[in-house]
Design an enzyme around this catalytic site. Structure first.
Site, PDB file in Angstrom:
ATOM      1  N   ARG A 231       0.771  -1.195  -0.051  1.00  0.00           N
ATOM      2  CA  ARG A 231       0.086  -0.156  -0.009  1.00  0.00           C
ATOM      3  C   ARG A 231       0.870   1.172  -0.066  1.00  0.00           C
ATOM      4  O   ARG A 231       1.640   1.414   0.920  1.00  0.00           O
ATOM      5  CB  ARG A 231      -1.026  -0.011   1.126  1.00  0.00           C
ATOM      6  CG  ARG A 231      -1.778   1.176   1.362  1.00  0.00           C
ATOM      7  CD  ARG A 231      -2.670   1.283   2.724  1.00  0.00           C
ATOM      8  NE  ARG A 231      -3.449   2.325   3.040  1.00  0.00           N
ATOM      9  CZ  ARG A 231      -2.817   3.405   3.518  1.00  0.00           C
ATOM     10  NH1 ARG A 231      -1.904   3.498   3.903  1.00  0.00           N
ATOM     11  NH2 ARG A 231      -3.934   4.365   3.793  1.00  0.00           N
ATOM     12  N   LEU A 232       0.958   1.907  -0.999  1.00  0.00           N
ATOM     13  CA  LEU A 232       1.647   3.057  -1.282  1.00  0.00           C
ATOM     14  C   LEU A 232       0.997   4.439  -0.617  1.00  0.00           C
ATOM     15  O   LEU A 232      -0.046   5.203  -1.298  1.00  0.00           O
ATOM     16  CB  LEU A 232       1.876   3.459  -2.611  1.00  0.00           C
ATOM     17  CG  LEU A 232       2.691   2.260  -3.559  1.00  0.00           C
ATOM     18  CD1 LEU A 232       3.151   2.936  -4.813  1.00  0.00           C
ATOM     19  CD2 LEU A 232       4.038   1.877  -2.929  1.00  0.00           C
ATOM     20  N   ASP A 233       1.414   4.645   0.699  1.00  0.00           N
ATOM     21  CA  ASP A 233       0.661   5.861   1.550  1.00  0.00           C
ATOM     22  C   ASP A 233       0.940   7.054   0.955  1.00  0.00           C
ATOM     23  O   ASP A 233       1.974   7.401   0.756  1.00  0.00           O
ATOM     24  CB  ASP A 233       1.066   5.558   3.002  1.00  0.00           C
ATOM     25  CG  ASP A 233       0.495   6.641   3.778  1.00  0.00           C
ATOM     26  OD1 ASP A 233      -0.779   6.503   3.821  1.00  0.00           O
ATOM     27  OD2 ASP A 233       1.218   7.262   4.238  1.00  0.00           O
ATOM     28  N   ALA A 234      -0.238   7.880   0.876  1.00  0.00           N
ATOM     29  CA  ALA A 234       0.008   9.316   0.385  1.00  0.00           C
ATOM     30  C   ALA A 234       0.694   9.342  -0.756  1.00  0.00           C
ATOM     31  O   ALA A 234       1.484  10.606  -1.041  1.00  0.00           O
ATOM     32  CB  ALA A 234       0.422  10.287   1.300  1.00  0.00           C
ATOM     33  N   VAL A 235       0.754   8.546  -1.981  1.00  0.00           N
ATOM     34  CA  VAL A 235       1.751   8.589  -2.824  1.00  0.00           C
ATOM     35  C   VAL A 235       1.589  10.018  -3.917  1.00  0.00           C
ATOM     36  O   VAL A 235       2.538  10.185  -4.641  1.00  0.00           O
ATOM     37  CB  VAL A 235       1.872   7.192  -3.527  1.00  0.00           C
ATOM     38  CG1 VAL A 235       0.450   6.959  -4.360  1.00  0.00           C
ATOM     39  CG2 VAL A 235       3.037   7.252  -4.529  1.00  0.00           C
TER      40      VAL A 235
END
Length: 583
Positions: A231-235
């Site tokens: 999960r790429l957070d705040a990407v």
């Protein structure tokens, strides 16, 4: 013939770093990931999921037991209670952190000692698909990298993005009301670091390719420990250029392609999920051409679905559903109604009118919810998200307030989510019907804490065994609905979906399996009044035998009608999928 891995990687890197030796940079990345330059790619448009996939979202320490590390307790709860219910577990950041319940990471390569160890993480990964957060946009101001930034030494000296107060930053899109630039004292004077979310979460500088190499190493370690969902957070905020909105920039999309390329060549069954809490059209861009995210969060679903159920009108939800493009094979939606964060309001832009947004906010506040704000370019504060437990968000209607239909409304919301195109994800507090946690808000001073409570395992087990308790009713009925869903090929995340037109109080859609051997008509009464459904309106094929998968009721008179109680749902199936009704 597919392009060799290294050549493809170099082409992507040249978009991001046109002035660098991208051939050498590609070699460094491949070496870090231990990938051969000519490694064969995974099959194109491969679906690494099916109708049996259900994701649980939880913190490592949401379920606790005295004398036991929380990751061990979580594993116990998962294997004892949810082994036949969920296929994947998203454990929110389990690393050492300084704030934001884990999203201000101090060390990406360590497990928080208070939670457990990498061995505990691996045991969970051995029984479930494991999703972990790649908190890629920012890092803790108390991390070793940032301490090195202050000292002006490596690694870390040039790892964080610096801004200039004299730059024109008026176009920058903000998700918070806090200052964008934070002054810090370093060994060579005062510098201003970029802080999209808070002064303790300092944005990383991906213009420095060494940061990208560092993250390749982090990804490699996660893969080695069993993580298969990233999960790429705040990407969306990853790349910054003063004078631009600093969101969704081309380099950001290219970096996602690069990370996906590396991940899927290392582990073909691994998937990338982008977390982009933005308006719907912007969110859809993160599929790319089936070469960026495998999954994107369906961020518009939570506010639209909750709005539908508290107003008793599905017009906006239906309009939105009709506008959603079918995901290409190899990509799909991640459907959720609640998460560790709040109900995002930006994803309603262009979908709800301003007065409708305000009515939703007012209703949620009347049910005990709180509102977090963001600062716009013109200096105004606008609602960013509503902080509330989903159980409380659905306790009544906008017009009548709290009522006796809370459980039915809550179950209706999840029945809709379970049937939609995409993979369903359940926040653990929704699966348990947890209420607003006001004590935790008071203790932390953070509004999001209202939906981040913790359970003692003994107390939780006691509640779940009590048939009169709403926690037990929610938990057992959701498990039953999930079991039904997991047996229907028409509910494959990429199966065909069409919206039905049944008026404003009935929300319906049709799903058909990819082999076209099962159809399911999903019809939901989203109002607090009894509704009649004329079967002639949905054109059930007369030569098939139809049954409601949820109740087991057979449909014998196709010229007749069915009656739906307030918030009742039916999944009408011709049962040709060969897996039975699931009831």
């Amino acid at each position: 013939m597919s392009q060799p891995l290294k050549a493809k990687l170099v082409g992507m890197l040249e978009v991001v770093y046109p002035e660098l030796d991208c051939d050498f940079l590609a070699e460094q990345l491949l070496g870090t990931m231990e990938l051969a330059p000519n490694r064969e790619p995974p099959p194109a448009h491969q679906n690494n999921w099916d109708e049996s996939d259900i994701i649980l979202i939880t913190y490592a320490d949401t379920v606790q037991r005295e004398g036991e590390k929380p990751l061990q307790t979580l594993h116990r709860f998962l294997t004892d209670c949810l082994a036949e219910t969920v296929s994947a577990v998203h454990i929110l950041p389990f690393f050492p952190y300084s704030s934001d319940d884990g999203f201000s990471v101090m060390d990406y390569l360590a497990v928080n000692e208070s939670h457990g160890s990498w061995s505990d993480v691996e045991k969970i990964a051995g029984d479930f698909k494991l999703m972990a957060d790649l908190v890629i946009n920012h890092m803790s101001a108390r991390s070793r990298w940032f301490e090195n930034f202050r000292k002006r030494v490596d690694p870390g000296k040039d790892y964080f993005f610096e801004g200039n107060p004299k730059d024109d930053l008026s176009a920058v899109v903000r998700p918070r009301t806090s200052p964008l630039l934070t002054p810090v004292q370093t060994e060579d004077g005062e510098r201003y670091v970029w802080c999209t979310f808070s002064e303790d979460q300092v944005d990383l500088n991906f213009a420095n390719p060494r940061v990208l190499i560092e993250f390749a190493g982090i990804i490699k370690q996660y893969l080695d420990h069993g993580v298969v969902m990233f999960r790429l957070d705040a990407v969306a905020f990853l790349w910054k250029e003063p004078g631009t909105p600093c969101i969704h920039l081309q380099q950001t999309h290219e970096l996602i392609k690069i990370l996906r390329l590396l991940i899927e060549h290392h582990t073909p069954e691994a998937v990338v999920i982008t977390e982009t809490n933005v308006p719907n059209r912007e969110n859809l861009t993160y599929f790319g051409n089936a070469n960026e995210a495998h999954l994107i969060y369906n961020f518009s679903l939570p506010p639209l679905l909750i709005n539908t159920l508290v107003t008793g009108n599905c017009r906006h939800l239906k309009t939105w559903l009709m506008s959603m493009p079918p995901a290409q094979m190899g990509t799909t939606y991640l459907n959720f109604i609640a998460s560790h964060d709040g109900i995002g309001m930006r994803p309603t832009d262009g979908l709800l009118e301003e007065d409708e947004k305000q009515r939703l906010i007012n209703t949620m506040e009347s049910f005990g919810g709180k509102v977090s704000y963001r600062r716009t370019a013109d200096g105004r504060d606008q609602p960013y998200e509503i902080n509330i437990a989903l159980w409380d968000a659905l306790k009544g209607t906008a017009e009548g307030g709290a009522d006796h239909c809370q459980l039915q409304r809550f179950l209706c919301a999840h029945t809709i989510m379970l049937a939609l195109e995409g993979i369903p994800a359940f926040y653990i507090h929704s699966l348990l019907g947890t209420e607003n946690d006001y004590a935790r808000v008071e203790n932390t001073g953070r509004l999001r804490s209202i939906n981040r409570g913790q359970w003692q395992l003994d107390k939780l087990e006691e509640e779940l065994e009590n048939p009169l308790c709403h926690h037990s009713k929610v938990y057992h009925e959701l498990k039953r609905l999930i079991a039904i869903r997991r047996g229907q090929p028409a509910f494959h995340p990429n199966a065909t979906q069409f919206t039905l037109h049944l008026g404003l109080q009935l929300f319906g859609f049709w799903r058909q399996s990819m082999r076209r051997d099962q159809s399911v008509f999903c019809i939901h009464n989203i109002s607090n009044e009894v509704q009649q459904v004329a079967l002639s309106d949905i054109n059930l094929i007369g030569t098939d035998h139809w049954v409601d998968l949820i109740s087991g009721m057979a449909i014998d008179d196709l010229a007749g009608s069915i009656t739906l109680k307030p918030y009742q749902s039916v999944w009408l199936s011709n049962q040709t999928g060969g897996r039975g009704s699931g009831v």
